[in-house]
Design an enzyme around this catalytic site. Structure first.
Site, PDB file in Angstrom:
ATOM      1  N   PHE A  10       0.734  -1.136  -0.134  1.00 34.14           N
ATOM      2  CA  PHE A  10       0.016  -0.053   0.088  1.00 34.14           C
ATOM      3  C   PHE A  10       1.014   1.291  -0.010  1.00 34.14           C
ATOM      4  O   PHE A  10       1.869   1.348   0.867  1.00 34.14           O
ATOM      5  CB  PHE A  10      -1.004   0.095   1.287  1.00 34.14           C
ATOM      6  CG  PHE A  10      -1.991   1.184   1.047  1.00 34.14           C
ATOM      7  CD1 PHE A  10      -2.947   1.018   0.360  1.00 34.14           C
ATOM      8  CD2 PHE A  10      -1.480   2.672   1.884  1.00 34.14           C
ATOM      9  CE1 PHE A  10      -3.768   2.460   0.226  1.00 34.14           C
ATOM     10  CE2 PHE A  10      -2.480   3.611   1.711  1.00 34.14           C
ATOM     11  CZ  PHE A  10      -3.308   3.381   0.969  1.00 34.14           C
ATOM     12  N   ASP A  34       8.949   2.530   1.939  1.00 30.16           N
ATOM     13  CA  ASP A  34       7.966   3.387   2.230  1.00 30.16           C
ATOM     14  C   ASP A  34       7.665   3.172   3.801  1.00 30.16           C
ATOM     15  O   ASP A  34       7.207   1.831   4.354  1.00 30.16           O
ATOM     16  CB  ASP A  34       6.653   2.924   1.517  1.00 30.16           C
ATOM     17  CG  ASP A  34       5.311   3.515   2.089  1.00 30.16           C
ATOM     18  OD1 ASP A  34       5.278   4.008   3.147  1.00 30.16           O
ATOM     19  OD2 ASP A  34       4.439   3.359   1.226  1.00 30.16           O
ATOM     20  N   LYS A  45       2.654   9.224   8.428  1.00 32.23           N
ATOM     21  CA  LYS A  45       1.678   9.066   9.463  1.00 32.23           C
ATOM     22  C   LYS A  45       2.309   9.372  10.834  1.00 32.23           C
ATOM     23  O   LYS A  45       1.648  10.393  11.431  1.00 32.23           O
ATOM     24  CB  LYS A  45       1.273   7.521   9.374  1.00 32.23           C
ATOM     25  CG  LYS A  45       0.364   7.118   8.441  1.00 32.23           C
ATOM     26  CD  LYS A  45      -0.170   5.692   8.719  1.00 32.23           C
ATOM     27  CE  LYS A  45      -1.329   5.421   7.747  1.00 32.23           C
ATOM     28  NZ  LYS A  45      -0.927   5.034   6.421  1.00 32.23           N
TER      29      LYS A  45
HETATM   30  C1  LIG Z   1      -1.047   5.294   5.163  1.00 33.76           C
HETATM   31  C2  LIG Z   1       0.002   4.683   3.984  1.00 33.76           C
HETATM   32  C3  LIG Z   1       0.285   5.690   2.781  1.00 33.76           C
HETATM   33  C4  LIG Z   1      -0.587   6.916   2.346  1.00 33.76           C
HETATM   34  O1  LIG Z   1      -0.593   7.641   3.388  1.00 33.76           O
HETATM   35  P1  LIG Z   1      -1.513   9.167   3.196  1.00 33.76           P
HETATM   36  O2  LIG Z   1      -1.120  10.053   4.297  1.00 33.76           O
HETATM   37  O3  LIG Z   1      -2.976   8.463   3.388  1.00 33.76           O
HETATM   38  O4  LIG Z   1      -1.492   9.616   1.903  1.00 33.76           O
HETATM   39  C5  LIG Z   1       1.298   5.213   2.054  1.00 33.76           C
HETATM   40  N1  LIG Z   1       2.296   3.999   2.622  1.00 33.76           N
HETATM   41  C6  LIG Z   1       1.693   3.499   3.537  1.00 33.76           C
HETATM   42  C7  LIG Z   1       2.730   2.154   3.809  1.00 33.76           C
HETATM   43  C8  LIG Z   1       0.753   3.878   4.366  1.00 33.76           C
HETATM   44  O5  LIG Z   1       0.417   2.927   5.514  1.00 33.76           O
END
Ligand SMILES: *Cc1c(COP(=O)(O)O)cnc(C)c1O
Length: 410
Positions: free
Chosen positions: A143, A231, A260
């Site tokens: 994700f 990420d 986050k």
């Molecule tokens: C939540 C998340 C995103 C997206 O972040 P947003 O602030 O909602 O755009 C991207 N990568 C990972 C691993 C996430 O958990």
């Protein structure tokens, strides 16, 4: 009581009339919070093991955050990146001094941080390697966000359906599978710009990366001149029991992203890279709000509090307590719970495929008993409390999960 309930349902009715229905929300209106607890508009108390989806690093209304927010809003909150901003420089310095990166670009969210990383990787491929059609490999079940580029990077069809055409230049590999990795790298020889992975897949089911696999990824990236992008949006900022998720894997990336937990709930994102891949110049990328003094001052307070309150060690210890507690419950219930997995304060309880019980059922039953949880897919219940969570609160949450399974298995 009926007046309060009426008020609650009125709030929900009004909300649904005016706000787009992009979320399947639980029928709960939250009004205030303190530490690891939140209260509804009906006055009911909940233990918050969602923390704004792995975001409220210091929990709710932490005095250090309140102080940083108050001081900075009174001084200077936003002026744009036309000028130099001291809080942005301070936060960048803290992040660089506490990671493998040399440079930082600030934005406002995880998706934007990943967009920046993808643009940087493409520019690097074009300008350093002369690749005209660069490819980025990402993992299945990953994700990376909800923009067009990041849903393309996200290896889950459910996020892509109805939004075609997606971007070119992406392909997907199974996570933690070294053979498939070698095959894909071979297939894209001469075109491979980067491999982008989560050190632990969050939304995809709280699946930790495998050390040997990630070492292989690093080795192949080095061999082929491809960039390794991590990420760290969900797992970074101390949640894994280390400051960055990659520290659990013994491998360092060329680029990584954070969001986050970085602002403790104030919107901020960051893309960090090593000197050698810093190919951005003026005009290559920008964000109006990115790195404004307000967001940066608060994020710096969050970073400093991780250190002063020893919260990374707390994430490690409380995470261990949580995993141990959940494993005991997993053994006691008649359900064949697959496993409890994760790092630090990101743990997933994996329900059996064969069972009719879905993660959402567990989340609902826990909510009725005063514990907030969040699914990570249909079969994984995710536990991501604030990093300030106490031993007593973990004990209480584990007891509630025990009661929930007793009820669901009846
Ligand atoms: C939540 C998340 C995103 C997206 O972040 P947003 O602030 O909602 O755009 C991207 N990568 C990972 C691993 C996430 O958990």
């Amino acid at each position: 009581m009926t007046a309060v309930l009426a008020a609650a349902s009125r709030d929900i009715e009004q909300f649904d009339q005016y706000v787009m229905g992009t979320y399947a929300r639980f029928p709960l209106v939250l009004e205030r919070g303190l530490g690891s607890r939140v209260w509804s508009n009906e006055g009911k108390e909940y233990l918050d093991f969602v923390a704004g989806i792995a975001t409220c690093t210091l929990g709710h209304a932490h005095p250090r955050m309140v102080q940083a927010v108050t001081e900075q809003i009174q001084k200077l909150h936003h002026v744009s990146n036309l000028y130099y901003l001291a809080p942005q420089g301070d936060l960048a310095q803290w992040l660089v001094e506490n990671s493998c990166a040399d440079k930082v670009f600030f934005c406002n969210s995880g998706a934007e941080a990943n967009e920046a990383a993808l643009k940087l990787a493409r520019k690097y491929a074009h300008t350093v390697h002369g690749i005209s059609e660069p490819v980025v490999l990402t993992a299945m079940a990953s994700f990376h966000g909800r923009t067009i580029a990041t849903i393309t990077a996200t290896g889950q069809p459910k996020y892509q359906k109805d939004f075609s055409p997606l971007l070119g230049g992406f392909d997907y590999i199974p996570y933690n599978d070294p053979e498939a990795l070698v095959a894909a790298v071979g297939q894209y020889q001469g075109r491979l710009a980067a491999i982008m992975l989560e050190p632990l897949q969050g939304e995809g089911g709280v699946r930790p990366g495998d050390r040997a696999y990630f070492q292989k990824v690093r080795e192949l990236c080095d061999q082929h001149g491809a960039l390794l992008i991590f990420d760290e949006v969900q797992v970074g900022m101390g949640r894994s029991g280390k400051l960055w998720g990659y520290e659990n894997l013994g491998v360092q990336p060329d680029i990584f992203t954070s969001a986050k937990g970085l602002g403790g709930g104030i919107p901020i994102g960051a893309m960090l890279c090593r000197k050698n891949c810093d190919v951005f110049g003026p005009g290559d990328h920008a964000s109006t709000f990115g790195g404004n003094p307000f967001a940066c001052a608060v994020a710096l307070a969050v970073c400093q509090t991780l250190v002063t309150e020893n919260l990374i060690a707390n994430a490690r210890e409380r995470g261990q307590q949580l995993r141990d507690g959940l494993r005991v419950i997993a053994e006691q219930v008649p359900l064949e719970i697959e496993e409890v997995r994760g790092w630090g304060l990101i743990q997933g309880l994996v329900l059996p495929e064969s069972s009719s019980i879905q993660s959402r059922d567990v989340v609902k039953a826990a909510m009725d008993r005063g514990l907030l949880l969040v699914p990570a897919g249909p079969k994984v219940v995710r536990f991501v409390p604030p990093l300030v969570v106490t031993a007593t609160e973990i004990e209480r949450a584990v007891a509630i999960v025990g009661d929930v399974f007793t009820e669901l298995c009846r």
